[in-house]
Design a protein around this motif. Structure first.
Motif, short mmCIF file in Angstrom:
data_model
loop_
_atom_site.label_atom_id
_atom_site.label_comp_id
_atom_site.label_asym_id
_atom_site.label_seq_id
_atom_site.Cartn_x
_atom_site.Cartn_y
_atom_site.Cartn_z
N GLY A 112 0.88 -1.37 -0.18
CA GLY A 112 0.00 0.00 -0.20
C GLY A 112 0.97 1.40 -0.01
N VAL A 113 1.87 1.31 0.77
CA VAL A 113 2.75 2.47 0.75
C VAL A 113 3.44 2.77 -0.48
CG1 VAL A 113 4.90 3.33 1.81
CG2 VAL A 113 3.17 2.29 3.13
N ALA A 114 3.92 1.69 -1.12
CA ALA A 114 4.65 1.69 -2.38
C ALA A 114 3.54 2.19 -3.53
CB ALA A 114 5.21 0.21 -2.97
N ALA A 115 2.27 1.53 -3.42
CA ALA A 115 1.18 2.01 -4.28
C ALA A 115 0.92 3.70 -4.10
CB ALA A 115 -0.09 1.48 -4.34
N ALA A 116 0.90 3.98 -2.94
CA ALA A 116 0.93 5.73 -2.69
C ALA A 116 1.90 6.47 -3.21
CB ALA A 116 0.61 5.84 -1.04
N LEU A 163 10.31 10.86 -3.31
CA LEU A 163 10.93 10.29 -2.33
C LEU A 163 11.54 11.04 -1.24
CD1 LEU A 163 12.48 7.26 -4.30
CD2 LEU A 163 10.67 7.36 -2.65
N LEU A 164 12.30 12.21 -1.67
CA LEU A 164 12.83 13.30 -1.00
C LEU A 164 11.80 13.88 0.06
CD1 LEU A 164 15.31 15.44 -3.21
CD2 LEU A 164 15.77 13.43 -1.60
N ASP A 165 10.40 13.92 -0.29
CA ASP A 165 9.60 14.70 0.36
C ASP A 165 9.22 13.59 1.59
OD1 ASP A 165 9.65 16.94 -0.82
OD2 ASP A 165 8.02 16.55 -2.34
N ILE A 166 8.88 12.40 1.16
CA ILE A 166 8.56 11.19 1.99
C ILE A 166 9.44 10.92 3.31
CG2 ILE A 166 8.36 8.66 2.26
CD1 ILE A 166 6.90 8.91 -0.64
N PHE A 167 10.88 11.32 2.93
CA PHE A 167 11.97 10.90 3.92
C PHE A 167 12.21 12.23 4.44
CE2 PHE A 167 12.87 7.42 0.85
CZ PHE A 167 12.61 6.49 1.94
N ALA A 168 11.47 13.39 4.06
CA ALA A 168 11.63 14.96 4.83
C ALA A 168 12.96 15.21 4.77
CB ALA A 168 11.35 14.42 6.45
N ILE A 169 13.51 15.05 3.38
CA ILE A 169 14.89 15.78 3.26
C ILE A 169 14.91 16.65 2.03
CG2 ILE A 169 16.32 13.90 4.36
CD1 ILE A 169 16.56 12.56 1.54
N GLN A 177 2.59 21.99 -3.98
CA GLN A 177 2.48 22.06 -2.22
C GLN A 177 1.56 20.92 -1.79
OE1 GLN A 177 1.41 26.13 -1.50
NE2 GLN A 177 3.48 27.05 -1.80
N VAL A 178 0.33 20.85 -2.26
CA VAL A 178 -0.59 19.79 -1.79
C VAL A 178 0.01 18.36 -1.60
CG1 VAL A 178 -2.88 18.64 -2.09
CG2 VAL A 178 -2.56 21.16 -2.04
N LEU A 179 1.05 18.07 -3.01
CA LEU A 179 1.38 16.96 -3.04
C LEU A 179 2.66 16.62 -2.08
CD1 LEU A 179 1.64 16.52 -7.11
CD2 LEU A 179 0.13 15.37 -5.44
N GLN A 180 3.29 17.71 -1.81
CA GLN A 180 4.42 17.57 -0.79
C GLN A 180 3.85 17.24 0.57
OE1 GLN A 180 6.80 21.13 0.45
NE2 GLN A 180 8.71 19.82 -0.42
N ILE A 181 2.66 17.95 0.97
CA ILE A 181 2.02 17.56 2.43
C ILE A 181 1.44 16.01 2.24
CG2 ILE A 181 0.07 18.16 3.65
CD1 ILE A 181 0.43 20.88 2.85
N LEU A 182 1.06 15.73 1.23
CA LEU A 182 0.66 14.22 0.98
C LEU A 182 1.85 13.38 1.19
CD1 LEU A 182 -2.26 14.23 -1.80
CD2 LEU A 182 -2.47 14.21 0.86
N ALA A 183 2.87 13.55 0.61
CA ALA A 183 4.00 12.74 0.67
C ALA A 183 4.55 12.69 2.22
CB ALA A 183 5.09 13.30 -0.27
N GLY A 184 4.47 13.83 2.87
CA GLY A 184 4.87 13.86 4.43
C GLY A 184 4.03 12.87 5.25
N PHE A 185 2.72 12.77 4.83
CA PHE A 185 1.79 12.09 5.66
C PHE A 185 2.19 10.62 5.19
CE2 PHE A 185 -1.20 15.27 5.92
CZ PHE A 185 -1.30 15.50 7.49
N LEU A 190 4.97 5.30 6.54
CA LEU A 190 5.83 4.44 6.21
C LEU A 190 6.86 3.96 7.49
CD1 LEU A 190 7.61 2.72 4.29
CD2 LEU A 190 8.61 5.05 3.55
N LEU A 191 6.89 5.06 8.36
CA LEU A 191 7.90 4.76 9.46
C LEU A 191 7.63 3.35 10.38
CD1 LEU A 191 10.43 5.80 11.30
CD2 LEU A 191 8.77 7.16 12.45
N PRO A 192 6.34 3.68 10.84
CA PRO A 192 6.00 2.03 11.79
C PRO A 192 5.99 0.85 11.03
CG PRO A 192 4.06 3.67 11.29
CD PRO A 192 5.10 4.56 10.90
N VAL A 193 5.66 0.97 9.79
CA VAL A 193 5.83 -0.03 8.72
C VAL A 193 7.36 -0.74 8.76
CG1 VAL A 193 5.43 -1.16 6.39
CG2 VAL A 193 3.79 0.49 7.42
N LEU A 194 8.30 0.14 8.63
CA LEU A 194 9.60 -0.21 8.41
C LEU A 194 9.91 -0.77 9.75
CD1 LEU A 194 11.07 2.82 6.48
CD2 LEU A 194 10.63 0.41 5.78
#
Length: 623
Positions: A298-302, A326-332, A344-352, A357-361
């Motif tokens: 699910g995370v990969a599909a998102a 990927l940079l937005d997802i990893f907050a870098i 900007q909206v897509l960056q906020i969604l990538a942050g969510f 992803l963190l608890p899944v990892l």
């Protein structure tokens, strides 16, 4: 013949040589020791029943072990020598210098090896039959003792040297029958060279229907053998019992009786691979649970959806858009200040998504670590397991039975009270679910999922434990198939009859390891390789490799003429001069009845114990 041993197998083997083959036997047994005083212990609940059953077993074993003392005339063909330890003097007193064969069947492998080396030095021509659990060591020991005989007697016949040393294991001899008892749709199994021989029990053929005889028909079962309650005893029903090695006329005339047909199948592929890291022992599916794999998917599909939306909204190259996502997802990544609203909206969604992803990892890391940590430990039975075989006891016999069941890809759950038992390491290596605990305690059989099991194999060395496990299992599942290993054959018969009367709708079998192993040891002492033994109800069929040359019952005779109904039957022969007990020997199984057996060939025969004695010239010749 000389037999040295310290358990019931030695006494049964001595009687086998004396009664079946008519040999003069010297039995060397340990001298009786004075019993040590027992401490006074207050008996607990149920001690009366346990003492009564144990007394029954002890009395039965004592009756089996009784032999005539030296100097008596009650049984002149059996001489008993009692000694504290077997040494050169004892062997010479027993007549090792003039003996034809010596069987060393002590339970201790080291004792048997030491006595075998001494006996070979005292008599290079002596035929040795050694009981040894370690099969690889047994192969080296055979070669060593045969070479020692050749060096000591340079002019010794090479054919005699080939059969001068035979190493057998009672566990290997009895394991096929014990394992086959718990398998649905299969029966007794014997290994001959590189082939597996299956003796399959067939139900009576319908009127006008011709049953498939396979390679040949080994036996006609008792008229009550196909009763669902397992009435194979003939003594209660008046049946004459099984008819071994019948001819075609007897098979055609038999109506309403099941048959035992022999089938030969080629071994397809190696045994189950060892469960090690880097092989199929830990595939990706076993590292992570199904729920975790769906979360990662699910995370990969998102991530893929956000990257695709970013590429469409900003017009960037898809790879560049995926990189920024990927940079937005990893907050870098840099904040999208001053850029388009869609970015900007897509960056906020990538942050969510990154937060998800963190608890899944972390869960994946913990699950993978737990899987690797448990890779060297014993598995627990899965909750959804059903239709399996519960194997009680991982001693010598249980270990061999476990290996055979896994070769047949049959699900097994083991129960063992000793975590350091011989077969625990094998169960860990094969990743077999194992329950460590005393089967007499509450909850142990339930942990092995006995209520959903197909069969129970009680193979511990304690008769009372096996009996208690069978009764407890029947209380949880009345129609469970049960096979008991019992030390004494008389006790096994009594238990079998009682259990089948109490549970007529369930299949019950009782087996004595010494009863299954003694014929193979006795046949090896007669100078021929015994490939295996198959029990047919309460009787035994032997499979032996016999040389044609010099045998008047085989040499220059047709296959049909070499068949003696009820005694022996030629079922296969080798195409060359290599004996059929060698793994690479070529076999011919579909034999023409008019084919003439020539000198230099070796045949595989199925024979009764008395028939094998006649075939080897040790009994009365048939008319």
């Amino acid at each position: 013949m000389i037999v040295c041993g310290d358990d019931v197998l030695a006494h049964r083997l001595a009687r086998e040589l004396q009664d079946v083959y008519g040999e003069r036997v010297t039995l060397v047994v340990p001298a009786p020791r004075e019993p040590a005083p027992r401490p006074s212990v207050r008996p607990g609940p149920g001690a009366g029943l346990a003492q009564a059953l144990f007394g029954r077993v002890t009395a039965a074993v004592a009756r089996t072990a009784v032999a005539d003392p030296p100097g008596t005339t009650a049984d002149p063909a059996l001489r008993v020598v009692e000694t504290a330890e077997v040494d050169d003097t004892v062997l010479l007193d027993a007549g090792v210098a003039q003996a034809a064969a010596l069987a060393l069947v002590h339970e201790d492998d080291e004792t048997n090896i030491r006595d075998a080396l001494a006996a070979r030095r005292l008599n290079p021509r002596l035929r040795l039959v050694i009981r040894l659990y370690n099969r690889r060591l047994g192969q080296h020991l055979e070669t060593l003792l045969d070479q020692a005989a050749a060096v000591a007697e340079p002019g010794l016949d090479p054919g005699l040297l080939d059969a001068s040393t035979t190493v057998l294991s009672d566990a290997d001899t009895a394991a096929p029958a014990l394992a086959a008892t718990a398998i649905a749709g299969t029966s007794k199994v014997v290994q001959a060279g590189g082939l597996l021989l299956h003796a399959v029990e067939r139900t009576p053929a319908a009127a006008g229907e011709r049953a498939d005889p396979g390679l040949c028909t080994l036996a006609l079962l008792s008229a009550t053998a196909n009763d669902p309650a397992g009435f194979e005893g003939s003594e209660l029903s008046g049946d004459q019992g099984p008819q071994l090695l019948p001819d075609d006329g007897a098979v055609a005339a038999a109506r309403g009786r099941g048959t035992v047909a022999l089938e030969a199948i080629s071994y397809a592929g190696p045994t189950l691979p060892s469960k090690r890291f880097g092989t199929s022992a830990l595939p990706v599916a076993s590292l992570f649970s199904r729920r975790l794999r769906w979360s990662l998917a699910g995370v990969a599909a998102a991530v893929a959806a956000i990257a695709l939306a970013s590429s469409i909204a900003t017009g960037d190259h898809p790879l560049h858009a995926a990189y920024l996502t990927l940079l937005d997802i990893f907050a870098i990544g840099d904040p999208a200040v001053g850029e388009a609203t869609s970015r900007q909206v897509l960056q906020i969604l990538a942050g969510f998504v990154g937060l998800l992803l963190l608890p899944v990892l972390i869960a994946a890391l913990l699950e993978g670590l737990g899987t690797f940590r448990s890779a060297t430990s014993l598995r627990r039975p899965p909750r959804t397991l059903s239709g399996h075989v519960v194997l009680l006891g991982l001693g010598k016999v249980g270990t061999r039975v476990l290996a055979r069941l896994r070769r047949l890809n049959i699900p097994v759950v083991c129960v063992e009270s000793d975590p350091e038992a011989r077969g625990v390491a094998l169960a860990r290596r094969l990743r077999v679910p194992t329950v460590i605990g005393d089967v007499t305690e509450e909850g142990v059989l339930e942990a092995a999922r006995i209520h959903r099991a197909h069969a129970l194999l009680a193979l511990t060395s304690i008769d009372i434990t096996n009996l208690e496990a069978a009764l407890s299992a029947r209380s949880l599942k009345a129609d469970l198939r049960v096979a008991l290993r019992l030390y004494d054959d008389d006790f096994a018969t009594a238990v079998y009859r009682t259990l089948r009367a109490a549970h007529p709708g369930a299949l019950t079998r009782s087996r004595s390891v010494s009863h299954l192993a003694a014929p193979a040891f006795a046949g090896a002492m007669m100078g021929r390789r015994i490939l295996g033994a198959i029990p047919v109800e309460r009787r035994v069929l032997l499979f032996a490799a016999v040389e044609v040359a010099g045998n008047p019952l085989l040499d220059e005779r047709k296959v049909s003429e070499a068949f003696h109904p009820g005694s022996w039957r030629v079922i296969a022969l080798t195409t060359g001069s290599v004996p059929p007990d060698r793994p690479r020997a070529g076999f011919v199984w579909q034999l023409d009845p008019d084919r003439v057996l020539r000198p230099g060939e070796h045949v595989v025969v199925a024979a009764t114990r008395r028939g094998l004695a006649e075939l080897l010239g040790r009994g009365p010749r048939p008319a």
